[in-house]
Design a protein around this motif. Structure first.
Motif, short mmCIF file in Angstrom:
data_model
loop_
_atom_site.label_atom_id
_atom_site.label_comp_id
_atom_site.label_asym_id
_atom_site.label_seq_id
_atom_site.Cartn_x
_atom_site.Cartn_y
_atom_site.Cartn_z
N HIS A 67 34.09 46.17 43.48
CA HIS A 67 34.47 44.99 42.71
C HIS A 67 33.49 44.76 41.58
O HIS A 67 32.38 45.29 41.58
CB HIS A 67 34.55 43.74 43.60
N TRP B 146 32.50 41.47 38.64
CA TRP B 146 32.74 40.13 38.12
C TRP B 146 33.00 40.22 36.63
O TRP B 146 32.32 40.95 35.92
CB TRP B 146 31.52 39.24 38.37
N LYS C 137 36.46 37.86 40.21
CA LYS C 137 36.14 39.13 40.84
C LYS C 137 37.37 40.03 40.78
O LYS C 137 38.46 39.64 41.19
CB LYS C 137 35.74 38.90 42.30
#
Length: 75
Positions: free
Chosen positions: A32, A34, A44
């Protein structure tokens, strides 16, 4: 993600989805990052890793064979 799953008729709650995503991340199947959002807090974003794509391909093959077997039961 929850909204997209609901739209497909798949009942899921945030309380079950996020622990699953964390497990997939720990297992190295997703990653992931941000990203800033113009309309609120940072968001995210998740993506499959190379290992995750391999695992997904295996699962799809298994699902296809399972579906075929179940379709042919009793024929």
């Amino acid at each position: 993600m929850v909204e997209a799953l609901h739209a497909c008729g798949f009942p899921v709650l945030e309380g079950t989805l996020y622990p699953l995503l964390n497990r997939l991340r720990r297992d190295g199947l997703i990653e992931h990052e941000w990203q800033e959002s113009a309309s609120g807090p940072p968001r995210k974003y998740f993506a499959l890793t190379a290992e995750g794509r391999t695992q997904l391909a295996r699962f799809r093959d298994y699902w296809t064979s399972l579906t075929h077997a179940l379709t042919n039961v009793g024929n």
